[in-house]
Design an enzyme around this catalytic site. Structure first.
Site, mmCIF file in Angstrom:
data_model
loop_
_atom_site.group_PDB
_atom_site.id
_atom_site.type_symbol
_atom_site.label_atom_id
_atom_site.label_comp_id
_atom_site.label_asym_id
_atom_site.label_seq_id
_atom_site.Cartn_x
_atom_site.Cartn_y
_atom_site.Cartn_z
ATOM 1 N N LYS A 123 0.825 -1.211 0.000
ATOM 2 C CA LYS A 123 0.000 0.000 0.000
ATOM 3 C C LYS A 123 0.859 1.261 0.000
ATOM 4 C CE LYS A 123 -2.404 -2.626 -0.692
ATOM 5 N NZ LYS A 123 -2.514 -4.104 -0.708
ATOM 6 N N GLY A 161 7.912 -22.948 15.967
ATOM 7 C CA GLY A 161 7.098 -23.780 16.854
ATOM 8 C C GLY A 161 6.691 -25.087 16.180
ATOM 9 N N GLU A 221 -2.510 -5.206 -8.491
ATOM 10 C CA GLU A 221 -1.943 -4.092 -7.713
ATOM 11 C C GLU A 221 -0.538 -3.738 -8.223
ATOM 12 O OE1 GLU A 221 -4.403 -4.428 -3.502
ATOM 13 O OE2 GLU A 221 -2.269 -4.885 -3.454
ATOM 14 N N LEU A 279 -7.050 -13.062 3.592
ATOM 15 C CA LEU A 279 -6.996 -11.613 3.785
ATOM 16 C C LEU A 279 -6.604 -11.325 5.223
ATOM 17 C CD1 LEU A 279 -10.300 -10.589 1.966
ATOM 18 C CD2 LEU A 279 -7.963 -10.239 1.140
ATOM 19 N N ALA A 280 -5.910 -10.214 5.427
ATOM 20 C CA ALA A 280 -5.400 -9.876 6.754
ATOM 21 C C ALA A 280 -6.526 -9.754 7.779
ATOM 22 C CB ALA A 280 -4.636 -8.557 6.668
ATOM 23 N N HIS A 324 -23.920 15.220 2.254
ATOM 24 C CA HIS A 324 -23.741 15.695 0.880
ATOM 25 C C HIS A 324 -22.710 16.821 0.856
ATOM 26 C CE1 HIS A 324 -24.661 16.769 -3.223
ATOM 27 N NE2 HIS A 324 -24.727 18.043 -2.835
HETATM 28 C C1 LIG Z 1 1.810 -8.532 -1.757
HETATM 29 C C2 LIG Z 1 0.643 -8.817 -0.829
HETATM 30 C C3 LIG Z 1 -0.279 -7.827 -0.564
HETATM 31 C C4 LIG Z 1 -1.344 -8.074 0.295
HETATM 32 N N1 LIG Z 1 -2.232 -7.085 0.518
HETATM 33 C C5 LIG Z 1 -3.280 -7.303 1.330
HETATM 34 C C6 LIG Z 1 -4.203 -6.271 1.601
HETATM 35 O O1 LIG Z 1 -4.086 -5.149 1.118
HETATM 36 N N2 LIG Z 1 -5.241 -6.543 2.420
HETATM 37 C C7 LIG Z 1 -5.416 -7.774 2.969
HETATM 38 O O2 LIG Z 1 -6.387 -7.971 3.702
HETATM 39 N N3 LIG Z 1 -4.551 -8.779 2.728
HETATM 40 C C8 LIG Z 1 -3.498 -8.570 1.928
HETATM 41 N N4 LIG Z 1 -2.605 -9.576 1.701
HETATM 42 C C9 LIG Z 1 -2.846 -10.879 2.332
HETATM 43 C C10 LIG Z 1 -2.383 -10.851 3.806
HETATM 44 O O3 LIG Z 1 -1.026 -10.461 3.858
HETATM 45 C C11 LIG Z 1 -2.542 -12.224 4.440
HETATM 46 O O4 LIG Z 1 -3.872 -12.670 4.250
HETATM 47 C C12 LIG Z 1 -2.245 -12.164 5.920
HETATM 48 O O5 LIG Z 1 -0.915 -11.751 6.139
HETATM 49 C C13 LIG Z 1 -2.450 -13.537 6.578
HETATM 50 O O6 LIG Z 1 -2.184 -13.420 7.939
HETATM 51 P P1 LIG Z 1 -1.744 -14.706 8.818
HETATM 52 O O7 LIG Z 1 -1.644 -14.203 10.210
HETATM 53 O O8 LIG Z 1 -2.654 -15.831 8.534
HETATM 54 O O9 LIG Z 1 -0.328 -15.131 8.276
HETATM 55 P P2 LIG Z 1 1.116 -14.351 8.060
HETATM 56 O O10 LIG Z 1 0.835 -12.899 8.030
HETATM 57 O O11 LIG Z 1 1.679 -14.993 6.910
HETATM 58 O O12 LIG Z 1 1.847 -14.670 9.405
HETATM 59 C C14 LIG Z 1 2.248 -15.960 9.757
HETATM 60 C C15 LIG Z 1 3.438 -15.867 10.688
HETATM 61 O O13 LIG Z 1 3.726 -17.170 11.199
HETATM 62 C C16 LIG Z 1 5.126 -17.362 11.265
HETATM 63 N N5 LIG Z 1 5.366 -18.815 11.274
HETATM 64 C C17 LIG Z 1 5.135 -19.715 10.292
HETATM 65 N N6 LIG Z 1 5.404 -20.973 10.716
HETATM 66 C C18 LIG Z 1 5.835 -20.856 11.996
HETATM 67 C C19 LIG Z 1 6.259 -21.796 12.979
HETATM 68 N N7 LIG Z 1 6.252 -23.115 12.753
HETATM 69 N N8 LIG Z 1 6.652 -21.319 14.183
HETATM 70 C C20 LIG Z 1 6.642 -19.986 14.457
HETATM 71 N N9 LIG Z 1 6.241 -19.062 13.566
HETATM 72 C C21 LIG Z 1 5.830 -19.482 12.352
HETATM 73 C C22 LIG Z 1 5.635 -16.646 10.016
HETATM 74 O O14 LIG Z 1 7.010 -16.319 10.157
HETATM 75 C C23 LIG Z 1 4.726 -15.422 9.994
HETATM 76 O O15 LIG Z 1 5.303 -14.362 10.724
HETATM 77 C C24 LIG Z 1 -1.501 -9.358 0.884
HETATM 78 C C25 LIG Z 1 -0.559 -10.357 0.629
HETATM 79 C C26 LIG Z 1 0.494 -10.090 -0.207
HETATM 80 C C27 LIG Z 1 1.515 -11.164 -0.457
HETATM 81 N N1 LIG Z 2 -5.669 -6.074 -1.626
HETATM 82 C C1 LIG Z 2 -5.703 -7.291 -1.094
HETATM 83 O O1 LIG Z 2 -6.542 -7.624 -0.269
HETATM 84 C C2 LIG Z 2 -4.666 -8.287 -1.501
HETATM 85 C C3 LIG Z 2 -3.550 -7.889 -2.223
HETATM 86 C C4 LIG Z 2 -2.610 -8.850 -2.573
HETATM 87 C C5 LIG Z 2 -2.806 -10.159 -2.186
HETATM 88 N N2 LIG Z 2 -3.898 -10.517 -1.486
HETATM 89 C C6 LIG Z 2 -4.127 -11.925 -1.107
HETATM 90 O O2 LIG Z 2 -3.026 -12.700 -1.536
HETATM 91 C C7 LIG Z 2 -3.497 -13.887 -2.165
HETATM 92 C C8 LIG Z 2 -2.617 -14.196 -3.331
HETATM 93 O O3 LIG Z 2 -2.798 -13.231 -4.382
HETATM 94 P P1 LIG Z 2 -2.481 -13.610 -5.883
HETATM 95 O O4 LIG Z 2 -2.836 -12.449 -6.742
HETATM 96 O O5 LIG Z 2 -1.139 -14.209 -5.991
HETATM 97 O O6 LIG Z 2 -3.455 -14.835 -6.118
HETATM 98 P P2 LIG Z 2 -4.906 -14.944 -6.781
HETATM 99 O O7 LIG Z 2 -5.385 -16.303 -6.437
HETATM 100 O O8 LIG Z 2 -5.748 -13.758 -6.443
HETATM 101 O O9 LIG Z 2 -4.617 -14.855 -8.359
HETATM 102 C C9 LIG Z 2 -3.742 -15.737 -9.002
HETATM 103 C C10 LIG Z 2 -4.025 -15.728 -10.485
HETATM 104 O O10 LIG Z 2 -2.985 -16.442 -11.131
HETATM 105 C C11 LIG Z 2 -3.519 -17.280 -12.161
HETATM 106 N N3 LIG Z 2 -2.531 -18.368 -12.381
HETATM 107 C C12 LIG Z 2 -2.169 -19.342 -11.525
HETATM 108 N N4 LIG Z 2 -1.187 -20.108 -12.053
HETATM 109 C C13 LIG Z 2 -0.888 -19.593 -13.274
HETATM 110 C C14 LIG Z 2 0.057 -19.916 -14.306
HETATM 111 N N5 LIG Z 2 0.930 -20.916 -14.197
HETATM 112 N N6 LIG Z 2 0.069 -19.183 -15.434
HETATM 113 C C15 LIG Z 2 -0.798 -18.143 -15.572
HETATM 114 N N7 LIG Z 2 -1.707 -17.785 -14.622
HETATM 115 C C16 LIG Z 2 -1.747 -18.490 -13.497
HETATM 116 C C17 LIG Z 2 -4.853 -17.699 -11.592
HETATM 117 O O11 LIG Z 2 -5.760 -18.091 -12.589
HETATM 118 C C18 LIG Z 2 -5.323 -16.426 -10.854
HETATM 119 O O12 LIG Z 2 -6.071 -15.560 -11.682
HETATM 120 C C19 LIG Z 2 -4.909 -13.641 -2.592
HETATM 121 O O13 LIG Z 2 -5.670 -14.771 -2.237
HETATM 122 C C20 LIG Z 2 -5.356 -12.422 -1.847
HETATM 123 O O14 LIG Z 2 -6.362 -12.774 -0.925
HETATM 124 C C21 LIG Z 2 -4.829 -9.600 -1.152
#
Ligand SMILES: Cc1cc2nc3c(=O)[nH]c(=O)nc-3n(C[C@H](O)[C@H](O)[C@H](O)COP(=O)(O)OP(=O)(O)OC[C@H]3O[C@@H](n4cnc5c(N)ncnc54)[C@H](O)[C@@H]3O)c2cc1C
Ligand SMILES: NC(=O)c1ccc[n+]([C@@H]2O[C@H](COP(=O)([O-])OP(=O)(O)OC[C@H]3O[C@@H](n4cnc5c(N)ncnc54)[C@H](O)[C@@H]3O)[C@@H](O)[C@H]2O)c1
Length: 565
Positions: free
Chosen positions: A127, A193, A266, A408-409, A537
């Protein structure tokens, strides 16, 4: 690999809400105040025995204190803790804060850095980059600037400063998260863990002796990592995932983005604003397949076609070879259906955005007879972990990306809060269909509930009609004042009951606007009631006001009709 969109379809349950007014007010998590998270809770609750409603007496402050388990509760049953959470991402953090607030003696085990994906490699730094791309886009849009009467000489950027902005924001939020847990008395244990038996976890860092801790309940919150299909070689420089892209080490002239989901879309916004040309490679027949099809089409008109973006749909990236020996990145494409080779393209770099894989290896799930499903931990609707025979594993829960329900977070955090509610005596099921999602492009896309085809399918199965209403941002004064009239909001609802089934928005600040709809779904508010809510508004929120007012509901009962006075 599962997309959050497709996963959300199978989930349903109604959801009224009750805000918790005593929630500490000063903690922020990914920009969400804690009370906002708590207010997404619900329902189906049975009365909580008074002795279980103990509150932590620790005052919330952002001071950095060492953790000392501020909870006043002693642990029954001779356990070290009431609750151990494995993984300190946003899911684990949300659960931990709610647990101490509820008086549970709580520890969180983190094998890497606090904050997990969202804070360090996801929502937060992405972001920050999108904030930059939004401004660059605006400053470069001469027509837009002129129509506002502004003159701007050519805008440029300092790549390293942009990268620093993303990195600094991640550090800041990481330290906020850490401090909020310490201040409330969550014990932060460092190391990977492993569940070694029922109610027992071992953790440790390489080179240090391992320790064992026991707890009445365990929450797995270990998140996910980028999913990279076989045949794709990541070198982190020319072929990379979002983990690398967020560091913004360079801006390639020509970038292929494999996958047009959230991450792909994004990053296309970021890179094209910074001057790259983008080629999408998408396996399904259309771009952005997870969105409502009408919104997807409009997104293509607004976010793809006018930009330096081309695309190949219906093809897989079968093999990707990083640039080396003076050769560019090679991408071999095959037809997604016939699997026949189609063509090979050469680009400067490739971003692999093909979904996320659960991070569940090494967790010791075999020690509690749990078999993962494509790596995801199987859970029921209360996030209770199921064993290989489909039976509940006592005292073990899994939240967030690791269970794959909705990646999602805020979903991870809400699931964690929901589990703690159950642990402290209130039955609770989170309505995943009320959880909003947003893609932070310019303009933004947001959604909650069912897409139109999903709603039609549900209606056919369950025997009800659906209706659809739409409003345009072009009719909104505030959007026009901003010269941002591109956009659409649509609502799918039941004309017989007024139930809101889904809302989808593409337009300025769509990510903020969706919450009126998601709260309505969460609270079970019907269209015939919300249409009388008053909106200031001129605001963008009037886009939704128009939407609600346009809906025609015929419940056969006239009590909700306005009374003429
Ligand atoms: C580029 C990108 C952009 C994103 N943007 C958004 C967004 O705008 N809005 C949104 O809602 N979501 C977004 N997401 C998705 C969001 O980041 C995830 O859904 C969210 O972080 C999941 O939270 P979590 O707590 O399940 O796992 P994580 O955030 O992945 O946290 C898991 C933690 O567990 C730790 N861990 C793993 N295994 C072990 C173990 N055995 N022992 C101890 N620690 C361990 C890891 O080190 C990590 O710190 C985005 C993801 C990506 C990749
Ligand atoms: N703003 C947000 O909330 C946000 C931002 C970033 C990520 N995320 C989370 O992170 C997760 C991962 O995001 P993402 O965009 O990687 O996954 P996604 O599942 O949203 O999209 C992956 C896309 O890749 C395509 N695909 C898969 N394998 C392929 C291949 N070999 N060749 C061509 N196309 C292929 C799929 O058909 C799909 O359209 C999402 O589930 C999302 O919830 C959320």
């Amino acid at each position: 690999m599962q997309s959050s969109m497709s996963l959300s379809l199978s989930l349903s349950s109604p959801l009224p809400t009750k805000a918790n007014s005593s929630t500490p007010r000063s903690i922020r998590f990914c920009g969400l105040r804690r009370e906002a998270l708590v207010s997404n809770l619900t329902h189906r609750h049975r009365p909580v025995p008074p002795q279980r409603i103990q509150r932590s007496r620790v005052q919330v402050s952002c001071a950095s204190t060492s953790s000392s388990n501020g909870s006043s509760a002693s642990v029954k049953g001779g356990f070290d803790y009431d609750l151990i959470i494995i993984g300190a991402g946003v899911g684990g953090h949300g659960a931990a804060l709610h647990a101490v607030e509820k008086g549970l003696k709580t520890a969180i085990i983190e094998g890497d850095v606090v904050g997990g994906t969202c804070v360090n490699r996801g929502c937060v730094p992405s972001k920050a980059l999108l904030a930059v791309s939004g401004r660059m886009r605006e400053l470069h849009d001469e027509h837009h600037m002129k129509s506002l009467g502004l003159q701007v000489s050519s805008a440029g950027y300092d790549r390293q400063a942009v990268a620093d902005h993303a990195n600094n924001l991640a550090s800041k939020i990481r330290s906020n998260l850490t401090n909020s847990m310490k201040a409330l008395g969550v014990d932060i244990l460092t190391g990977v863990g492993t569940i070694v038996g029922p109610q027992k976890v071992r953790y440790g860092k390489a080179g240090f002796p391992e320790k064992e801790v026991t707890a009445r309940d365990i929450i797995i919150a270990t998140g996910s990592t980028p999913f990279v299909p076989n045949g794709i070689e990541i070198d982190g420089k020319t072929v990379f995932t979002s983990d690398h892209a967020l560091k913004m080490e360079w801006v390639p002239d020509w970038l292929a983005i494999v996958g047009s989901g959230y991450i792909g879309l994004e990053f296309s916004d970021v890179y094209t604003a910074l001057g790259s040309e983008v080629t999408f490679i998408e396996a399904l027949d259309q771009l952005m397949p997870g969105f409502d099809p009408e919104i997807g089409k409009l997104a293509q008109r607004i976010l793809i076609n006018p930009r330096k973006i081309d695309y190949h749909t219906g093809v897989f990236a079968k093999k990707i070879t990083p640039a080396k020996d003076g050769k560019p990145v090679q991408i071999e494409l095959i037809d997604a259906k016939s699997k026949e080779p189609t063509e090979t393209i050469e680009v400067d770099a490739a971003l692999i955005a093909t979904g996320r894989a659960p991070f569940t290896k090494g967790l010791g799930l075999e020690n509690i007879n749990v078999a993962t499903q494509r790596g995801f931990v199987p859970v029921d609707e209360r996030m209770r972990v199921l064993d290989a025979n489909g039976e509940l594993v006592p005292h073990v829960y899994c939240i967030g990306d690791a269970n794959g329900k909705l990646m999602l977070a805020h979903a991870a955090s809400a699931q964690g809060i929901s589990v703690v509610e159950q642990l402290t005596g209130r039955d609770h099921v989170l309505n995943h269909l009320s959880i909003p999602a947003a893609c932070f492009t310019h303009p933004e896309i947001s959604m909650v509930g069912l897409t139109e085809p999903q709603a039609r399918e549900k209606g056919e199965k369950e025997g009800f009609e659906i209706s659809v209403v739409k409003t345009s941002f072009k009719a909104n004064t505030k959007a026009l004042a901003e010269n941002e009239g591109d956009g659409l909001a649509k609502m799918i609802y039941r004309p017989d009951t007024g139930e809101i089934l889904g809302v989808h928005i593409l337009g300025l600040h769509a990510a903020d606007l969706i919450h009126e709809a998601s709260n309505a779904i969460a609270l079970g508010t019907k269209v015939q009631d919300i249409k009388f809510a008053v909106h200031a508004h001129p605001t963008l929120s009037e886009v939704l006001d128009e939407l609600f007012k346009a809906a025609k509901v015929n419940t056969g009962v006239s009590v909700n009709e306005p009374v003429a006075v």
